[in-house]
Design a protein around this motif. Structure first.
Motif, PDB file in Angstrom:
ATOM      1  N   GLY A  41       0.955  -1.289  -0.097  1.00 17.05           N
ATOM      2  CA  GLY A  41      -0.060  -0.061   0.078  1.00 17.05           C
ATOM      3  C   GLY A  41       0.746   1.295  -0.061  1.00 17.05           C
ATOM      4  O   GLY A  41       0.620   2.342  -0.703  1.00 17.05           O
ATOM      5  N   LEU A  42       1.981   1.387   0.889  1.00 17.66           N
ATOM      6  CA  LEU A  42       2.843   2.399   0.755  1.00 17.66           C
ATOM      7  C   LEU A  42       3.407   2.651  -0.546  1.00 17.66           C
ATOM      8  O   LEU A  42       3.460   3.714  -1.117  1.00 17.66           O
ATOM      9  N   ARG A  43       3.788   1.493  -0.922  1.00 16.99           N
ATOM     10  CA  ARG A  43       4.465   1.597  -2.312  1.00 16.99           C
ATOM     11  C   ARG A  43       3.662   2.202  -3.421  1.00 16.99           C
ATOM     12  O   ARG A  43       3.930   2.993  -4.178  1.00 16.99           O
ATOM     13  N   GLU A  44       2.337   1.843  -3.498  1.00 19.11           N
ATOM     14  CA  GLU A  44       1.510   2.167  -4.616  1.00 19.11           C
ATOM     15  C   GLU A  44       1.319   3.644  -4.223  1.00 19.11           C
ATOM     16  O   GLU A  44       1.103   4.518  -5.394  1.00 19.11           O
ATOM     17  N   ARG A  45       1.180   4.119  -2.948  1.00 21.87           N
ATOM     18  CA  ARG A  45       1.169   5.611  -2.839  1.00 21.87           C
ATOM     19  C   ARG A  45       2.430   6.369  -3.252  1.00 21.87           C
ATOM     20  O   ARG A  45       2.197   7.484  -3.915  1.00 21.87           O
ATOM     21  N   LEU A  46       3.547   5.740  -2.805  1.00 15.33           N
ATOM     22  CA  LEU A  46       4.680   6.433  -3.484  1.00 15.33           C
ATOM     23  C   LEU A  46       4.739   6.615  -4.872  1.00 15.33           C
ATOM     24  O   LEU A  46       5.467   7.477  -5.417  1.00 15.33           O
ATOM     25  N   ASP A  47       4.198   5.650  -5.621  1.00 15.45           N
ATOM     26  CA  ASP A  47       4.225   5.844  -7.097  1.00 15.45           C
ATOM     27  C   ASP A  47       3.466   7.184  -7.671  1.00 15.45           C
ATOM     28  O   ASP A  47       3.626   7.576  -8.679  1.00 15.45           O
ATOM     29  N   LEU A  48       2.670   7.516  -6.762  1.00 13.96           N
ATOM     30  CA  LEU A  48       1.738   8.937  -7.190  1.00 13.96           C
ATOM     31  C   LEU A  48       2.366  10.094  -6.388  1.00 13.96           C
ATOM     32  O   LEU A  48       1.854  11.053  -6.859  1.00 13.96           O
ATOM     33  N   CYS A  49       3.695   9.833  -5.779  1.00 14.80           N
ATOM     34  CA  CYS A  49       4.300  11.091  -5.221  1.00 14.80           C
ATOM     35  C   CYS A  49       5.325  11.471  -5.863  1.00 14.80           C
ATOM     36  O   CYS A  49       5.849  10.727  -6.644  1.00 14.80           O
TER      37      CYS A  49
ATOM     38  N   THR B 256      11.495   3.194   3.156  1.00 15.71           N
ATOM     39  CA  THR B 256      10.037   2.862   3.368  1.00 15.71           C
ATOM     40  C   THR B 256       9.975   1.649   4.313  1.00 15.71           C
ATOM     41  O   THR B 256       9.439   1.559   5.425  1.00 15.71           O
TER      42      THR B 256
END
Length: 193
Positions: free
Chosen positions: A153-161, A176
């Motif tokens: 979940g964190l990595r998916e969010r990081l892809d958008l940051c 992370t």
């Protein structure tokens, strides 16, 4: 009953196999780019950990120890784990071809996942009863899946940051993972053991 609950909570949060014991890092980093894939891997590892824990406990108590060949423990445990992983691979391939494709090489690599062998050896070292060993395995599997899904979940969010170019990919994933491990250290005082 309290002892079993302590083993369960401890193996999920305090002594999490991935974030505290650093076992099973390969699938943690390799299959954590999408939550769906991480959840599928978590379910596969959960099955293998639980059944392998029960089977290796039985092998140790009723085969290796009575025959006095405990020195064959590692080989016997690896054979049990490899057979279970083959079973899981066949079931996933037949029931969910999409998940089978997305897991790729990491599904057969459960065989070499040090978390599975580490759990089997820890069960024997801690001299757990059969029920304690199964509860320990379920807790370790839940903790493994929790860590994998949270990290995905964190990595998916990081892809958008807007992550700086130098930190993209593996670098930000390692940072992370370290922060997630530090967060789980907060559970250290929850239970003793």
């Amino acid at each position: 009953m309290t002892g079993l609950l302590i083993i369960l909570v401890s193996s999920i949060f305090v002594n999490n196999f991935v974030l505290a014991r650093f076992l099973g890092i390969c699938p943690f980093l390799g299959v954590s780019k999408k939550v769906e894939t991480a959840l599928g891997m978590g379910m596969a590892v959960t099955f293998v950990l639980t059944v392998a824990s029960a089977m290796t406990w039985l092998v140790q108590r009723f085969v290796l120890a009575p025959l006095g060949v405990e020195y064959l423990q590692t080989i016997a445990f690896i054979l049990v784990i490899a057979a279970l992983v083959q079973l899981v691979e066949m079931v996933v391939q037949k029931t969910s071809p999409v998940l089978y494709q997305s897991l790729g090489i990491f599904l057969p690599l459960i065989t070499t996942n040090c978390a599975v062998l580490g759990l089997a050896v820890l069960n024997i070292q801690k001299d757990y009863s059969f029920l304690e060993a199964v509860v320990f395995a379920v807790g370790a599997a839940i903790g493994f899946t929790l860590a994998l899904v949270l990290f995905a979940g964190l990595r998916e969010r990081l892809d958008l940051c807007p992550v700086p170019e130098a930190f993209r990919g593996t670098a930000i994933a390692m940072v992370t993972a370290g922060l997630l491990s530090l967060a789980f250290m907060g559970f250290a005082g929850l239970v003793a053991g």
